[in-house]
Design a protein around this motif. Structure first.
Motif, PDB file in Angstrom:
ATOM      1  N   VAL A  25      62.575  68.748  29.756  1.00 43.99           N
ATOM      2  CA  VAL A  25      64.520  69.544  30.005  1.00 43.99           C
ATOM      3  C   VAL A  25      64.813  70.736  30.078  1.00 43.99           C
ATOM      4  CG1 VAL A  25      66.346  68.390  29.802  1.00 43.99           C
ATOM      5  CG2 VAL A  25      64.290  66.408  29.612  1.00 43.99           C
ATOM      6  N   ARG A  26      63.971  70.847  28.632  1.00 48.94           N
ATOM      7  CA  ARG A  26      65.245  72.302  28.545  1.00 48.94           C
ATOM      8  C   ARG A  26      64.518  73.314  29.442  1.00 48.94           C
ATOM      9  NH1 ARG A  26      63.471  71.102  22.933  1.00 48.94           N
ATOM     10  NH2 ARG A  26      61.456  72.244  23.062  1.00 48.94           N
ATOM     11  N   VAL A  27      63.032  73.339  29.676  1.00 40.46           N
ATOM     12  CA  VAL A  27      62.933  75.172  30.398  1.00 40.46           C
ATOM     13  C   VAL A  27      63.038  74.357  32.252  1.00 40.46           C
ATOM     14  CG1 VAL A  27      60.273  75.430  31.480  1.00 40.46           C
ATOM     15  CG2 VAL A  27      60.813  74.704  28.475  1.00 40.46           C
ATOM     16  N   PHE A  28      62.892  72.971  32.440  1.00 42.41           N
ATOM     17  CA  PHE A  28      63.461  72.220  33.559  1.00 42.41           C
ATOM     18  C   PHE A  28      64.479  73.128  34.073  1.00 42.41           C
ATOM     19  CE2 PHE A  28      59.397  70.030  34.215  1.00 42.41           C
ATOM     20  CZ  PHE A  28      59.185  70.605  35.214  1.00 42.41           C
ATOM     21  N   ALA A  29      65.462  72.806  33.144  1.00 43.39           N
ATOM     22  CA  ALA A  29      66.938  72.751  33.259  1.00 43.39           C
ATOM     23  C   ALA A  29      67.314  74.918  33.113  1.00 43.39           C
ATOM     24  CB  ALA A  29      67.470  72.696  32.201  1.00 43.39           C
ATOM     25  N   GLU A  30      66.287  75.306  32.816  1.00 43.76           N
ATOM     26  CA  GLU A  30      65.718  76.598  32.775  1.00 43.76           C
ATOM     27  C   GLU A  30      65.787  77.528  33.482  1.00 43.76           C
ATOM     28  OE1 GLU A  30      64.506  78.281  28.957  1.00 43.76           O
ATOM     29  OE2 GLU A  30      66.097  76.779  27.676  1.00 43.76           O
ATOM     30  N   GLU A  31      64.607  77.137  34.097  1.00 43.87           N
ATOM     31  CA  GLU A  31      63.309  77.581  35.285  1.00 43.87           C
ATOM     32  C   GLU A  31      63.685  76.881  36.504  1.00 43.87           C
ATOM     33  OE1 GLU A  31      60.048  78.918  33.952  1.00 43.87           O
ATOM     34  OE2 GLU A  31      60.538  79.828  32.024  1.00 43.87           O
ATOM     35  N   LEU A  37      54.467  74.360  33.801  1.00 43.69           N
ATOM     36  CA  LEU A  37      53.605  73.308  32.587  1.00 43.69           C
ATOM     37  C   LEU A  37      53.182  73.643  31.373  1.00 43.69           C
ATOM     38  CD1 LEU A  37      52.445  70.830  35.489  1.00 43.69           C
ATOM     39  CD2 LEU A  37      54.816  71.241  34.369  1.00 43.69           C
ATOM     40  N   GLU A  38      52.573  75.236  31.491  1.00 42.51           N
ATOM     41  CA  GLU A  38      52.061  75.607  30.961  1.00 42.51           C
ATOM     42  C   GLU A  38      52.997  76.627  29.559  1.00 42.51           C
ATOM     43  OE1 GLU A  38      50.489  76.920  33.597  1.00 42.51           O
ATOM     44  OE2 GLU A  38      48.792  75.941  33.210  1.00 42.51           O
ATOM     45  N   ARG A  39      54.306  76.515  29.688  1.00 40.10           N
ATOM     46  CA  ARG A  39      55.367  77.018  28.970  1.00 40.10           C
ATOM     47  C   ARG A  39      55.945  75.649  28.693  1.00 40.10           C
ATOM     48  NH1 ARG A  39      61.365  78.520  30.488  1.00 40.10           N
ATOM     49  NH2 ARG A  39      61.833  78.726  27.954  1.00 40.10           N
ATOM     50  N   ILE A  40      55.768  74.612  28.994  1.00 39.16           N
ATOM     51  CA  ILE A  40      56.363  73.396  28.751  1.00 39.16           C
ATOM     52  C   ILE A  40      55.249  72.965  27.834  1.00 39.16           C
ATOM     53  CG2 ILE A  40      56.848  71.371  28.993  1.00 39.16           C
ATOM     54  CD1 ILE A  40      57.723  71.794  31.830  1.00 39.16           C
ATOM     55  N   ALA A  41      54.136  73.341  27.926  1.00 37.56           N
ATOM     56  CA  ALA A  41      52.971  72.416  26.681  1.00 37.56           C
ATOM     57  C   ALA A  41      53.337  73.310  25.338  1.00 37.56           C
ATOM     58  CB  ALA A  41      51.644  72.838  27.389  1.00 37.56           C
ATOM     59  N   LYS A  42      53.515  74.755  25.354  1.00 34.81           N
ATOM     60  CA  LYS A  42      54.016  75.886  24.749  1.00 34.81           C
ATOM     61  C   LYS A  42      55.089  75.570  23.993  1.00 34.81           C
ATOM     62  CE  LYS A  42      54.281  80.964  23.336  1.00 34.81           C
ATOM     63  NZ  LYS A  42      53.940  82.239  24.228  1.00 34.81           N
ATOM     64  N   GLU A  43      56.167  75.046  24.452  1.00 35.12           N
ATOM     65  CA  GLU A  43      57.122  74.731  24.086  1.00 35.12           C
ATOM     66  C   GLU A  43      57.509  73.730  23.025  1.00 35.12           C
ATOM     67  OE1 GLU A  43      60.651  75.602  25.284  1.00 35.12           O
ATOM     68  OE2 GLU A  43      60.495  77.412  25.857  1.00 35.12           O
ATOM     69  N   PHE A 105      72.216  67.884  35.727  1.00 32.98           N
ATOM     70  CA  PHE A 105      72.719  69.181  36.591  1.00 32.98           C
ATOM     71  C   PHE A 105      71.583  70.308  36.200  1.00 32.98           C
ATOM     72  CE2 PHE A 105      77.361  67.548  35.423  1.00 32.98           C
ATOM     73  CZ  PHE A 105      76.909  66.660  36.721  1.00 32.98           C
ATOM     74  N   GLY A 106      70.921  70.647  34.534  1.00 34.55           N
ATOM     75  CA  GLY A 106      69.979  71.302  34.675  1.00 34.55           C
ATOM     76  C   GLY A 106      68.577  71.648  35.132  1.00 34.55           C
ATOM     77  N   MET A 107      68.385  69.920  35.647  1.00 32.08           N
ATOM     78  CA  MET A 107      67.217  70.177  36.287  1.00 32.08           C
ATOM     79  C   MET A 107      67.591  69.562  37.506  1.00 32.08           C
ATOM     80  SD  MET A 107      65.409  66.772  33.664  1.00 32.08           S
ATOM     81  CE  MET A 107      63.917  66.899  34.517  1.00 32.08           C
ATOM     82  N   ALA A 108      68.232  69.772  38.393  1.00 35.51           N
ATOM     83  CA  ALA A 108      69.087  69.536  39.595  1.00 35.51           C
ATOM     84  C   ALA A 108      67.646  69.662  40.728  1.00 35.51           C
ATOM     85  CB  ALA A 108      70.118  69.592  40.032  1.00 35.51           C
ATOM     86  N   ASP A 109      67.800  70.767  41.001  1.00 32.63           N
ATOM     87  CA  ASP A 109      66.456  71.259  41.380  1.00 32.63           C
ATOM     88  C   ASP A 109      65.406  70.825  41.283  1.00 32.63           C
ATOM     89  OD1 ASP A 109      67.962  73.537  42.908  1.00 32.63           O
ATOM     90  OD2 ASP A 109      67.519  75.210  41.198  1.00 32.63           O
ATOM     91  N   ALA A 110      64.808  70.744  40.076  1.00 32.01           N
ATOM     92  CA  ALA A 110      63.359  69.077  40.242  1.00 32.01           C
ATOM     93  C   ALA A 110      63.874  68.521  40.396  1.00 32.01           C
ATOM     94  CB  ALA A 110      62.381  70.289  38.508  1.00 32.01           C
ATOM     95  N   LEU A 111      64.685  67.436  40.326  1.00 27.39           N
ATOM     96  CA  LEU A 111      64.838  66.229  40.141  1.00 27.39           C
ATOM     97  C   LEU A 111      65.366  65.885  41.928  1.00 27.39           C
ATOM     98  CD1 LEU A 111      67.440  65.179  37.467  1.00 27.39           C
ATOM     99  CD2 LEU A 111      65.237  64.390  38.325  1.00 27.39           C
ATOM    100  N   ARG A 112      65.871  67.172  42.894  1.00 27.00           N
ATOM    101  CA  ARG A 112      65.796  67.239  44.063  1.00 27.00           C
ATOM    102  C   ARG A 112      64.510  66.944  44.921  1.00 27.00           C
ATOM    103  NH1 ARG A 112      70.333  69.202  44.414  1.00 27.00           N
ATOM    104  NH2 ARG A 112      69.524  71.032  43.611  1.00 27.00           N
ATOM    105  N   ALA A 113      63.951  67.907  44.869  1.00 27.47           N
ATOM    106  CA  ALA A 113      62.582  68.038  45.181  1.00 27.47           C
ATOM    107  C   ALA A 113      61.718  66.785  44.829  1.00 27.47           C
ATOM    108  CB  ALA A 113      61.941  68.762  43.940  1.00 27.47           C
ATOM    109  N   LEU A 114      61.111  65.854  43.281  1.00 28.05           N
ATOM    110  CA  LEU A 114      61.505  65.110  42.977  1.00 28.05           C
ATOM    111  C   LEU A 114      61.465  63.591  44.571  1.00 28.05           C
ATOM    112  CD1 LEU A 114      59.370  63.319  41.825  1.00 28.05           C
ATOM    113  CD2 LEU A 114      61.334  62.840  39.967  1.00 28.05           C
ATOM    114  N   VAL A 115      62.829  63.669  44.603  1.00 30.29           N
ATOM    115  CA  VAL A 115      63.475  62.821  45.465  1.00 30.29           C
ATOM    116  C   VAL A 115      63.090  63.279  47.014  1.00 30.29           C
ATOM    117  CG1 VAL A 115      65.711  62.083  46.786  1.00 30.29           C
ATOM    118  CG2 VAL A 115      65.775  62.179  44.019  1.00 30.29           C
ATOM    119  N   GLU A 116      62.978  64.121  47.250  1.00 34.07           N
ATOM    120  CA  GLU A 116      62.193  64.625  48.231  1.00 34.07           C
ATOM    121  C   GLU A 116      61.164  63.575  49.146  1.00 34.07           C
ATOM    122  OE1 GLU A 116      63.256  68.949  49.176  1.00 34.07           O
ATOM    123  OE2 GLU A 116      65.419  68.744  49.089  1.00 34.07           O
ATOM    124  N   SER A 117      60.253  64.108  47.664  1.00 35.83           N
ATOM    125  CA  SER A 117      58.244  63.665  47.635  1.00 35.83           C
ATOM    126  C   SER A 117      58.834  62.124  47.356  1.00 35.83           C
ATOM    127  CB  SER A 117      57.573  64.221  46.705  1.00 35.83           C
ATOM    128  OG  SER A 117      58.305  62.882  45.293  1.00 35.83           O
TER     129      SER A 117
END
Length: 189
Positions: A25-31, A37-43, A105-117
């Motif tokens: 959630v944090r990383v998708f909101a920021e980036e 995904l490696e950054r998510i694993a590290k965090e 809201f922070g994850m909006a782009d990621a969620l939008r891409a998910l819906v498009e898939s």
């Protein structure tokens, strides 16, 4: 959560899963969608193998992170009612709603891409939130703390408006004032 083998997750595996979802959630909101995904694993403090074992694709991780945030919000209603007076539980949940909206809201782009898939991470989200909110409002009405003429749909619209107007992290103080103002309008006089 259950593994694909059907057995329950070990406590450490469940903790790792929760850490991955929170970090996602944090990383998708920021980036946004291009988060590594490696950054998510590290965090999360886990190896990439642990992340991929739990979430084999980016889409599965995005949907799980969103659904986890939704579940935390909705599961908070009975927990808050068990520990706080109804009007305080309602106000605490309102703050958590803003937290949820900010993450969404922070994850909006990621969620939008998910819906498009073709996936629908939002299936039953609205109904789940309305049910949680209705339980809080009903408890506060029964306790005589708030008016009885405002339903969950109206309150959801008010909270959504606050989130849209003041849902960015830097606007949190304003959101808190607006939540207090909204609650004040609900109080029995």
């Amino acid at each position: 959560m259950a593994r694909s083998t059907g057995g329950p997750l070990r406590a450490d595996a469940q903790r790792n899963r929760e850490k991955i979802l929170s970090a996602a959630v944090r990383v998708f909101a920021e980036e946004g969608l291009n988060a590594h995904l490696e950054r998510i694993a590290k965090e999360a403090g886990v190896g990439s193998g642990t992340l991929y074992r739990n979430f084999p694709t980016r889409e599965i991780l995005i949907e799980a992170a969103y659904r986890n945030e939704l579940a935390k919000l909705c599961d908070a209603a009975p927990e808050l009612l068990a520990t706080l007076p109804p009007v305080e539980a309602l106000r605490a949940w309102m703050g958590r709603f803003i937290d949820y909206a900010t993450a969404k809201f922070g994850m909006a782009d990621a969620l939008r891409a998910l819906v498009e898939s073709g996936a629908n991470p939002y299936a039953q989200s609205h109904e789940m939130m309305l049910a949680a909110l209705a339980s809080l409002l009903d408890a506060a009405v029964r306790a005589g703390e708030i008016r009885s003429d405002i339903g969950a749909t109206d309150m959801f619209a008010a909270l959504t408006g606050i989130a849209l107007a003041s849902g960015k992290p830097e606007q949190r103080e304003q959101a808190e004032r607006l939540l207090d103002l909204t609650l004040d309008g609900l109080l029995s006089r």
